[in-house]
Design a protein around this motif. Sequence first.
Motif, PDB file in Angstrom:
ATOM      1  N   GLU A  91      54.296  29.532 -18.848  1.00 59.67           N
ATOM      2  CA  GLU A  91      53.276  28.566 -18.449  1.00 59.67           C
ATOM      3  C   GLU A  91      53.313  27.280 -19.277  1.00 59.67           C
ATOM      4  OE1 GLU A  91      48.549  28.373 -17.276  1.00 59.67           O
ATOM      5  OE2 GLU A  91      49.311  30.124 -18.349  1.00 59.67           O
ATOM      6  N   MET A  92      53.531  27.394 -20.573  1.00 62.44           N
ATOM      7  CA  MET A  92      53.584  26.192 -21.420  1.00 62.44           C
ATOM      8  C   MET A  92      54.748  25.290 -21.013  1.00 62.44           C
ATOM      9  SD  MET A  92      51.066  26.176 -23.551  1.00 62.44           S
ATOM     10  CE  MET A  92      51.530  25.262 -24.995  1.00 62.44           C
ATOM     11  N   GLU A  93      55.907  25.894 -20.777  1.00 61.21           N
ATOM     12  CA  GLU A  93      57.077  25.109 -20.362  1.00 61.21           C
ATOM     13  C   GLU A  93      56.849  24.522 -18.968  1.00 61.21           C
ATOM     14  OE1 GLU A  93      61.864  25.535 -20.756  1.00 61.21           O
ATOM     15  OE2 GLU A  93      60.779  27.309 -20.048  1.00 61.21           O
ATOM     16  N   SER A  94      56.218  25.290 -18.097  1.00 64.16           N
ATOM     17  CA  SER A  94      55.905  24.792 -16.763  1.00 64.16           C
ATOM     18  C   SER A  94      55.012  23.563 -16.846  1.00 64.16           C
ATOM     19  CB  SER A  94      55.191  25.889 -15.953  1.00 64.16           C
ATOM     20  OG  SER A  94      54.711  25.374 -14.743  1.00 64.16           O
ATOM     21  N   ARG A  95      54.038  23.629 -17.721  1.00 64.34           N
ATOM     22  CA  ARG A  95      53.103  22.511 -17.894  1.00 64.34           C
ATOM     23  C   ARG A  95      53.824  21.272 -18.435  1.00 64.34           C
ATOM     24  NH1 ARG A  95      48.078  22.777 -17.459  1.00 64.34           N
ATOM     25  NH2 ARG A  95      47.942  25.005 -17.798  1.00 64.34           N
ATOM     26  N   SER A  96      54.638  21.451 -19.461  1.00 63.39           N
ATOM     27  CA  SER A  96      55.283  20.285 -20.085  1.00 63.39           C
ATOM     28  C   SER A  96      56.392  19.695 -19.215  1.00 63.39           C
ATOM     29  CB  SER A  96      55.821  20.645 -21.472  1.00 63.39           C
ATOM     30  OG  SER A  96      56.858  21.590 -21.374  1.00 63.39           O
ATOM     31  N   LEU A 108      55.001  36.380  -8.327  1.00 68.19           N
ATOM     32  CA  LEU A 108      54.729  36.540  -9.750  1.00 68.19           C
ATOM     33  C   LEU A 108      56.000  36.781 -10.552  1.00 68.19           C
ATOM     34  CD1 LEU A 108      51.415  38.586  -9.640  1.00 68.19           C
ATOM     35  CD2 LEU A 108      51.748  36.104  -9.695  1.00 68.19           C
ATOM     36  N   ASP A 109      56.965  37.535 -10.004  1.00 66.13           N
ATOM     37  CA  ASP A 109      58.234  37.742 -10.711  1.00 66.13           C
ATOM     38  C   ASP A 109      58.969  36.424 -10.904  1.00 66.13           C
ATOM     39  OD1 ASP A 109      57.920  40.437 -11.088  1.00 66.13           O
ATOM     40  OD2 ASP A 109      59.088  41.009  -9.320  1.00 66.13           O
ATOM     41  N   ALA A 110      58.862  35.546  -9.948  1.00 69.65           N
ATOM     42  CA  ALA A 110      59.507  34.234 -10.057  1.00 69.65           C
ATOM     43  C   ALA A 110      58.847  33.400 -11.156  1.00 69.65           C
ATOM     44  CB  ALA A 110      59.441  33.503  -8.720  1.00 69.65           C
ATOM     45  N   LEU A 111      57.526  33.448 -11.216  1.00 69.27           N
ATOM     46  CA  LEU A 111      56.801  32.673 -12.236  1.00 69.27           C
ATOM     47  C   LEU A 111      57.251  33.029 -13.650  1.00 69.27           C
ATOM     48  CD1 LEU A 111      53.039  32.518 -11.210  1.00 69.27           C
ATOM     49  CD2 LEU A 111      54.670  30.645 -11.323  1.00 69.27           C
ATOM     50  N   PHE A 139      62.862  21.804  -4.832  1.00 69.34           N
ATOM     51  CA  PHE A 139      61.909  21.079  -4.004  1.00 69.34           C
ATOM     52  C   PHE A 139      61.110  20.114  -4.870  1.00 69.34           C
ATOM     53  CE2 PHE A 139      62.655  25.167  -2.089  1.00 69.34           C
ATOM     54  CZ  PHE A 139      62.837  24.868  -0.746  1.00 69.34           C
ATOM     55  N   VAL A 140      60.661  19.028  -4.266  1.00 69.78           N
ATOM     56  CA  VAL A 140      59.748  18.098  -4.926  1.00 69.78           C
ATOM     57  C   VAL A 140      58.346  18.417  -4.439  1.00 69.78           C
ATOM     58  CG1 VAL A 140      59.068  15.681  -5.178  1.00 69.78           C
ATOM     59  CG2 VAL A 140      61.500  16.300  -5.154  1.00 69.78           C
ATOM     60  N   ILE A 141      57.401  18.440  -5.378  1.00 66.09           N
ATOM     61  CA  ILE A 141      56.012  18.768  -5.072  1.00 66.09           C
ATOM     62  C   ILE A 141      55.085  17.739  -5.725  1.00 66.09           C
ATOM     63  CG2 ILE A 141      56.412  21.233  -4.809  1.00 66.09           C
ATOM     64  CD1 ILE A 141      55.366  21.549  -7.724  1.00 66.09           C
ATOM     65  N   SER A 142      53.832  17.786  -5.333  1.00 68.10           N
ATOM     66  CA  SER A 142      52.820  16.928  -5.960  1.00 68.10           C
ATOM     67  C   SER A 142      52.258  17.607  -7.205  1.00 68.10           C
ATOM     68  CB  SER A 142      51.681  16.672  -4.968  1.00 68.10           C
ATOM     69  OG  SER A 142      50.959  17.875  -4.753  1.00 68.10           O
ATOM     70  N   ARG A 143      51.548  16.838  -8.005  1.00 70.15           N
ATOM     71  CA  ARG A 143      50.879  17.419  -9.179  1.00 70.15           C
ATOM     72  C   ARG A 143      49.822  18.442  -8.757  1.00 70.15           C
ATOM     73  NH1 ARG A 143      52.583  12.688 -11.184  1.00 70.15           N
ATOM     74  NH2 ARG A 143      53.186  12.605 -13.379  1.00 70.15           N
ATOM     75  N   SER A 144      49.134  18.157  -7.675  1.00 69.55           N
ATOM     76  CA  SER A 144      48.131  19.109  -7.172  1.00 69.55           C
ATOM     77  C   SER A 144      48.794  20.408  -6.749  1.00 69.55           C
ATOM     78  CB  SER A 144      47.371  18.523  -5.982  1.00 69.55           C
ATOM     79  OG  SER A 144      46.592  17.427  -6.381  1.00 69.55           O
ATOM     80  N   GLY A 145      49.950  20.305  -6.125  1.00 72.97           N
ATOM     81  CA  GLY A 145      50.692  21.502  -5.737  1.00 72.97           C
ATOM     82  C   GLY A 145      51.105  22.309  -6.949  1.00 72.97           C
ATOM     83  N   LEU A 146      51.538  21.605  -7.982  1.00 72.72           N
ATOM     84  CA  LEU A 146      51.917  22.282  -9.224  1.00 72.72           C
ATOM     85  C   LEU A 146      50.710  22.974  -9.847  1.00 72.72           C
ATOM     86  CD1 LEU A 146      54.142  22.815 -11.370  1.00 72.72           C
ATOM     87  CD2 LEU A 146      53.375  20.717 -12.480  1.00 72.72           C
ATOM     88  N   GLU A 147      49.584  22.300  -9.881  1.00 68.27           N
ATOM     89  CA  GLU A 147      48.370  22.906 -10.428  1.00 68.27           C
ATOM     90  C   GLU A 147      47.981  24.150  -9.636  1.00 68.27           C
ATOM     91  OE1 GLU A 147      46.830  22.244 -13.280  1.00 68.27           O
ATOM     92  OE2 GLU A 147      48.411  20.764 -13.585  1.00 68.27           O
ATOM     93  N   HIS A 148      48.113  24.080  -8.322  1.00 67.94           N
ATOM     94  CA  HIS A 148      47.826  25.245  -7.489  1.00 67.94           C
ATOM     95  C   HIS A 148      48.742  26.406  -7.864  1.00 67.94           C
ATOM     96  CE1 HIS A 148      47.254  27.811  -4.019  1.00 67.94           C
ATOM     97  NE2 HIS A 148      48.556  27.759  -3.809  1.00 67.94           N
ATOM     98  N   ALA A 149      50.033  26.142  -7.973  1.00 65.72           N
ATOM     99  CA  ALA A 149      50.997  27.204  -8.306  1.00 65.72           C
ATOM    100  C   ALA A 149      50.706  27.789  -9.682  1.00 65.72           C
ATOM    101  CB  ALA A 149      52.423  26.661  -8.245  1.00 65.72           C
ATOM    102  N   ARG A 150      50.320  26.943 -10.617  1.00 62.42           N
ATOM    103  CA  ARG A 150      50.078  27.431 -11.975  1.00 62.42           C
ATOM    104  C   ARG A 150      48.847  28.317 -12.081  1.00 62.42           C
ATOM    105  NH1 ARG A 150      52.136  22.337 -14.933  1.00 62.42           N
ATOM    106  NH2 ARG A 150      49.955  21.753 -14.933  1.00 62.42           N
ATOM    107  N   THR A 151      47.956  28.276 -11.094  1.00 54.58           N
ATOM    108  CA  THR A 151      46.813  29.183 -11.141  1.00 54.58           C
ATOM    109  C   THR A 151      47.271  30.630 -11.066  1.00 54.58           C
ATOM    110  OG1 THR A 151      46.435  29.137  -8.730  1.00 54.58           O
ATOM    111  CG2 THR A 151      45.253  27.483 -10.065  1.00 54.58           C
ATOM    112  N   TYR A 155      49.609  31.964 -12.772  1.00 57.18           N
ATOM    113  CA  TYR A 155      49.960  32.483 -14.096  1.00 57.18           C
ATOM    114  C   TYR A 155      48.868  33.424 -14.630  1.00 57.18           C
ATOM    115  CZ  TYR A 155      54.191  29.744 -14.927  1.00 57.18           C
ATOM    116  OH  TYR A 155      55.469  29.248 -14.877  1.00 57.18           O
ATOM    117  N   ALA A 156      47.684  33.306 -14.136  1.00 58.49           N
ATOM    118  CA  ALA A 156      46.592  34.194 -14.558  1.00 58.49           C
ATOM    119  C   ALA A 156      46.891  35.651 -14.208  1.00 58.49           C
ATOM    120  CB  ALA A 156      45.275  33.765 -13.909  1.00 58.49           C
TER     121      ALA A 156
END
Length: 127
Positions: free
Chosen positions: A63-68, A55-58, A110-122, A124-125
Amino acid sequence: METGVEQTAMMQARHQEIDEKLAQLRREGEERDARRLAEQRGLPYMNLVGVPIELDALRLVDEMESRSAQIVVIEKKRNDIAVAAVDPETDGARAVLDRLRVGGYHIRLFVISRSGLEHARTFYAYV
């Protein structure tokens, strides 16, 4: 003999199985594409599903910048950070990486998939 209700239930269950299988195949395809892009970029690939996200890394990228920019910081140990991006060569990802470097961080990318990114962004909650 099966009733109409039973037949409908069986058909729904079969459709659900098919949908789940298609989702799994799409996800596997995404991961293959991410591996291929990582090879092209000369970077390591990571499947983020199941990887703990700090969480400290996030907090280093909101979240908005992560998404864009399609990028996320997943680990932070002092000034050493692990950053995962769908495509690190996009303008948005480069801008985030440059900002982090200017901030004094040493980046493992690292390179990740979009699904991996979506998983990581969960995660942010919880930030």
